[in-house]
Design a protein around this motif. Sequence first.
Motif, PDB file in Angstrom:
ATOM      1  N   ASP A  66     -68.802  -0.796   6.760  1.00 14.37           N
ATOM      2  CA  ASP A  66     -67.360  -0.702   6.534  1.00 14.37           C
ATOM      3  C   ASP A  66     -66.864   0.735   6.418  1.00 14.37           C
TER       4      ASP A  66
ATOM      5  N   CYS B  59     -67.027  -2.664   0.091  1.00 17.71           N
ATOM      6  CA  CYS B  59     -66.132  -3.204   1.117  1.00 17.71           C
ATOM      7  C   CYS B  59     -64.949  -2.268   1.310  1.00 17.71           C
TER       8      CYS B  59
ATOM      9  N   ARG C 109     -64.662  -9.224  10.987  1.00 15.26           N
ATOM     10  CA  ARG C 109     -63.929  -7.966  11.132  1.00 15.26           C
ATOM     11  C   ARG C 109     -62.463  -8.162  11.517  1.00 15.26           C
TER      12      ARG C 109
END
Length: 408
Positions: A99, A217, A327
């Motif tokens: 990420d 994240c 995604r």
Amino acid sequence: MTYRKPVALTLLATLMLAALPSLAVAQMSHQHASEAACEETALRCATKVTPAFGRDGTLWLAWMAGGQISVANSKDQGKSFSTPVQVTRERLNLDWGPDARPKLAIDAKGNIAVAFSIFRDQNFNGQVLTTRSTDGGRSFDAPKAITTNNESQRFEAIGFDPAGAVFAAWLDKRNRVPAQQRGQKYDGAGLFFASSKDGGATYSDARLVADNTCECCRLALAFDGAGHPVVVFRNIFEGGVRDHAIVTFSDLATPGEIHRVSRDDWQIAACPHHGPGLTVSPEGTYHVTWYTNGKARKGLFYARSRDGGKTFSDPLPVGQPNRSPSRPQIIAGPQGLVMAWKEFDGQKTTIDLMTSHDDGATWSKPTVIADTADSSDHPLLVSDSRQTYLSWMTKADGYHFQAIEGEP
């Protein structure tokens, strides 16, 4: 609605196809082809590419390759790019997490702010570095840490507000050691923020929004109609549940209340490495996309909020569950909302896309707009005042910058 895939335009694409016959001509993208084991700093060697448009319609890219961050621009919607400018002075241990990526933002005057993170040790402790350009991207200041704290900072997000100030948010572990010294358990990281009134030359002291957030994240950042920052992040709720939360700032220094986006009940004592997408439409609606593997639901989902993030609509499933959708990205473009995500059928990865022309009330059927047979970066969406584009870096087929064209 119909879409067109990019077509190969250069001899390089033809030569690569001769060497790799399994690749499709429609998936080549101009001269920006990727190379195996490429250690140069050129775009063709990039693993992560981030786009942004300037007010004048210039497309800017920031990418990581060869251990450095580079920037270039295009005046012809990605058909050709200027000579790259090195943002970094030396090879760095850039954050290569799923990420992580370099971030850039351009203000109304053409000044550029860049942020990225590096690994400082083998335990994945990071440091967020920032820099800026005040000469139209011809040169950049020496990168420096966004905060003086020596604990881990990663997953930065930056953007210029309408007044020209830079807002930055990131995940920070500075509260971990003090908690452990008190004999307390500490999960995750803290969501911290700072701002810059001088275009990114200096930042205010870091301040905490929320502690014990998920530590791995990416964040999603947007600005509401009044220019206030809005951040979506994966939080750690009671019982170790890692669901998404949202916060709207009343100004650059004052975070508001934290609200839950959905109750997915994903209880996991690990890192999902899968952050959310966020956009705010001209109507003031918050639109959020995310991934979960919770007890309540699994897969990709979309929801919207018409009350500033206090409440959200019932989550809408996105993508085909048997093709591992992942995604998700969403953007409010000049012709409506666009949502894109990845799917994998066991042989190739596709970018699927849906659009909405009624502020998210209804969505078109999914359409495949690109594919590749090898590894690839996340699909990203970017828009100027006329068009929305897909930006996608692939290992086998190079860099795509593709207009999302449709008939009303």
